[in-house]
Design an enzyme around this catalytic site. Structure first.
Site, mmCIF file in Angstrom:
data_model
loop_
_atom_site.group_PDB
_atom_site.id
_atom_site.type_symbol
_atom_site.label_atom_id
_atom_site.label_comp_id
_atom_site.label_asym_id
_atom_site.label_seq_id
_atom_site.Cartn_x
_atom_site.Cartn_y
_atom_site.Cartn_z
ATOM 1 N N ASP A 86 0.832 -1.204 0.000
ATOM 2 C CA ASP A 86 0.000 0.000 0.000
ATOM 3 C C ASP A 86 0.868 1.255 0.000
ATOM 4 O O ASP A 86 2.015 1.243 0.449
ATOM 5 C CB ASP A 86 -0.956 0.005 1.192
ATOM 6 C CG ASP A 86 -0.249 0.051 2.538
ATOM 7 O OD1 ASP A 86 0.707 -0.728 2.733
ATOM 8 O OD2 ASP A 86 -0.638 0.857 3.399
ATOM 9 N N GLU A 144 0.228 -0.915 6.021
ATOM 10 C CA GLU A 144 1.337 -0.364 6.807
ATOM 11 C C GLU A 144 1.251 1.146 6.914
ATOM 12 O O GLU A 144 1.525 1.739 7.967
ATOM 13 C CB GLU A 144 2.671 -0.778 6.187
ATOM 14 C CG GLU A 144 3.889 -0.552 7.098
ATOM 15 C CD GLU A 144 4.557 0.810 6.914
ATOM 16 O OE1 GLU A 144 5.467 1.124 7.697
ATOM 17 O OE2 GLU A 144 4.157 1.565 5.999
#
Length: 378
Positions: A86, A144
């Site tokens: 991500d 994250e």
């Protein structure tokens, strides 16, 4: 020069293509559909380049996560590599472009460059026929950048099975030093309730939540300690309804950073046990220290020395440094598992419109990761 590095240098164009495919498949943390598309690309690249086993970990709230495994080692302790796909960028927020040796794009430095070099490090081991007593698990998460709420448990679960953890997160600019220290981090929310009243007619009947918040901010800043590496930042505040109404509610969001695990409990206690300065107000604190620091322990220093020696055989000096930011490596370090971070390629501009990596560095960084794995796989 090592045969692994030679092999990877010969494949620099192919490594670049892998990175381009991952970067073009944009994956903003909050858009599950796009993150899952990036996961499909990552899975296809792994199956093509490494050919190990793939386990998809389905998630409803965020993108699906992946556990890739190379080898079938019979030892109980595995080698763990952790990364995330991500990014902080909404789709189309910044352009993807190549300018000579530089590739610009969303997440190219943080941390799709790290994903690409990991795939090719494992490919190099496969091509050289390397199999060892330990298997290699490449765990790729999808949240994250927004706190790892949906991946923390799987990270800790895999870490407990591991003898060592490598994190190909963005390196330290400008010379691509690895990270032998990372600060730990926590977030707290300060909720204050007061008593509303008319600011002119009943000025002394109220209890201002905003006034209490002001006192709290000043008192909280006293907990910061530059010498000990403790920082306290009140980053967001809000309160009140109208200028002529004594504020009934106020809120503050607080970020804290620590350098030592033993600082965490004391600091959390000091934040939670707040004095009250304005009579009639009530203070409620929520939150916690979410990630312990990655400390520069003897085991981390030993990993760095091994990496430095490998880099020397590749013809360059590898530096080390610390970061005020936290990563998923903080979770594994907090368990006492030897963890080294910042193994991603040379670049700069994480979370900025200038985000980029040096393409010529990709083979060197992939070779560095491949050869440190080689030291621990047998």
């Amino acid at each position: 020069m090592s045969t692994i590095l030679n092999f990877l240098k010969e494949n620099q164009d192919s490594i670049t293509k892998t990175l381009m495919r991952l970067t073009r498949t944009e994956s903003p943390s909050h858009t599950k559909e796009l993150v899952d598309q990036c996961g499909d690309v990552l899975k296809a690249e792994f199956e093509s380049l490494v050919g190990g086993t793939v386990e998809m970990i389905e998630k409803k709230e965020v993108g699906n996560q992946y556990k890739f495994t190379y080898g079938t080692g019979d030892e109980t302790e595995q080698i763990l590599i952790i990364g995330h796909m991500d990014t902080v960028w909404d789709k189309g927020a910044i352009p993807i472009k190549q300018d000579g040796d530089l590739l610009y794009g969303p997440g190219v430095f943080d941390m799709k460059g790290g994903l690409a070099i990991t795939l090719w490090a494992l490919n190099a081991l496969r091509e050289k026929g390397v199999q060892g007593k330990r298997k290699v698990v490449f765990l790729v998460t999808t949240d994250e950048e927004i706190g790892s709420e949906h991946s923390k448990e799987i990270i800790l679960e895999e870490a407990r099975k591991s003898s060592v953890v490598f994190v190909p997160e963005s390196s330290i600019s400008p010379h691509a030093a690895v990270k032998t220290e990372r600060k730990g981090a926590g977030q707290f929310t300060l909720n204050i309730t007061g008593v509303s009243a008319h600011a002119g007619i009943n000025a002394w009947d109220g209890a201002s939540a905003i006034e209490e918040l002001a006192f709290q901010i000043i008192d909280l800043k006293k907990l910061a300690n530059r010498e000990e590496g403790i920082s306290v930042n009140v980053g967001v505040i809000n309160g009140g309804t109208r200028v002529n109404v004594i504020a009934k509610e106020a809120i503050a969001e607080i970020d804290v950073r620590i350098t030592k695990k033993n600082q965490a409990e004391k600091l959390a206690r000091q934040i939670r046990n707040r004095p009250v300065f304005v009579e009639g107000t009530k203070v409620v604190i929520t939150g916690e220290i979410e990630r312990y620091p990655l400390e520069r322990t003897e085991s981390v220093i030993e990993l760095y020395k091994q990496l430095k020696e490998i880099a020397h055989t590749h013809g360059y000096d590898l530096g080390e440094g610390s970061s005020g930011g936290a990563s998923d490596g903080n979770f594994t370090a907090g368990l006492g598992i030897p963890t080294i971070d910042g193994l991603g390629p040379q670049g700069d501009g994480a979370h900025s419109e200038n985000e980029h990596v040096f393409l010529s560095n990709l083979p060197y960084r992939a070779a560095l990761l491949a050869e440190i794995i080689l030291k621990h796989i047998h």
